[in-house]
Write a protein that holds these residues in place. Structure first.
Motif, short mmCIF file in Angstrom:
data_model
loop_
_atom_site.label_atom_id
_atom_site.label_comp_id
_atom_site.label_asym_id
_atom_site.label_seq_id
_atom_site.Cartn_x
_atom_site.Cartn_y
_atom_site.Cartn_z
N SER A 1 0.82 -1.22 0.00
CA SER A 1 0.00 0.00 0.00
C SER A 1 0.85 1.26 0.00
O SER A 1 0.42 2.31 -0.48
N GLN B 1 0.19 2.41 -8.30
CA GLN B 1 -0.41 1.47 -7.34
C GLN B 1 -1.87 1.81 -7.08
O GLN B 1 -2.68 0.91 -6.86
N PHE C 1 -4.93 -0.84 -7.49
CA PHE C 1 -6.04 -1.08 -6.56
C PHE C 1 -7.38 -0.98 -7.29
O PHE C 1 -8.25 -1.85 -7.13
N ALA D 1 -9.34 1.07 -0.81
CA ALA D 1 -7.93 1.20 -0.42
C ALA D 1 -7.16 2.03 -1.44
O ALA D 1 -6.16 2.67 -1.10
N VAL E 1 -5.57 6.83 0.33
CA VAL E 1 -4.15 6.46 0.32
C VAL E 1 -3.54 6.56 1.72
O VAL E 1 -3.84 7.50 2.46
N SER F 1 -5.58 7.81 5.73
CA SER F 1 -4.80 6.61 6.06
C SER F 1 -5.63 5.67 6.94
O SER F 1 -5.58 4.44 6.77
N HIS G 1 -7.98 3.96 4.73
CA HIS G 1 -7.27 2.94 3.97
C HIS G 1 -7.17 1.65 4.80
O HIS G 1 -7.39 0.55 4.28
N GLY H 1 -8.75 -1.89 3.83
CA GLY H 1 -7.88 -3.05 3.74
C GLY H 1 -8.38 -4.19 4.62
O GLY H 1 -8.39 -5.36 4.21
#
Length: 215
Positions: free
Chosen positions: A48, A59, A63, A104, A108, A131, A134, A138
């Motif tokens: 991540s 990235q 995702f 996710a 970020v 965060s 995220h 996740g």
């Protein structure tokens, strides 16, 4: 009638291809970055973290694309498993995992522990709201992957494929163990987490490819 069935089978096959492609796409894109982006160390940094920095868009896109593939694949599972054990929950859990992956990517995580280059060593002094979101996304994804593997184990048990059932359970356990080790803060937690997720997602992709052959 035959034409309608043929179109339906083709649609199911295409959707299952999407699920089958999820793990290869994720793995190739993530590992390529892990070995080429300056300052990234998979032993210390989770995949991540690749979503941060000037090249973070790669990235993030990973995702979003993989999440979309899983969501599409969930409809293929729904058609392939209609009226069978797991026919309700495998599609739902795969779809939830896909939504979690997209979440996710949208939210970020913070830079940390020296990545991207120039970031101070160690974790951020405080986590930003995105965060935290995220981490929530996740966690939803990991739980959905594990649960989907356990439900698939039930399907394979009911259909007499005991070996497949065992592998399904092991794949589900891999996510739980990998995530648990990472949460504990033990050494190489990012490696165990990545490994567990890739095993579970890889198994779901393999099962999708297997179902496609019988459509």
């Amino acid at each position: 009638m035959t034409t309608t069935l043929t179109r339906s089978n083709a649609s199911t096959s295409t959707l299952l291809i999407a699920a089958a492609a999820a793990m290869p796409v994720w793995t190739v894109v993530a590992l390529t970055q892990a070995f080429t982006r300056e300052g990234f160390d998979l032993v210390r940094h989770p995949f991540s973290q690749l979503a941060t920095g000037s090249l973070g868009w790669i990235q993030i896109t990973n995702f979003l694309v993989v999440g979309s593939l899983l969501i599409a694949g969930s409809f293929g599972f729904r058609k392939a498993l209609y009226g069978k054990p797991g026919g309700t929950w495998v599609p739902r859990l795969t779809r939830v995992a896909g939504i979690g992956m997209i979440g996710a990517g949208v939210f970020v995580m913070d830079p940390g522990d020296g990545f991207p280059v120039g970031t101070p060593a160690g974790p951020p002094a405080a986590m930003s709201w995105h965060s935290i979101m995220h981490m929530v996304a996740g966690s939803v994804t990991f739980i959905a992957f594990a649960a989907a593997c356990f439900v698939l184990a039930r399907y394979f048990t009911r259909t007499g494929a005991q070996g497949m059932a065992v592998v399904s359970r092991l794949a589900g356990v891999a996510v739980i163990v990998g995530d648990g080790w990472a949460i504990s803060g033990e050494h190489a937690g990012s490696v165990t987490l990545a490994t567990g997720v890739m095993i579970a997602m890889g198994w779901i992709s393999l099962v999708a490819a297997r179902f496609r052959k019988s459509v």
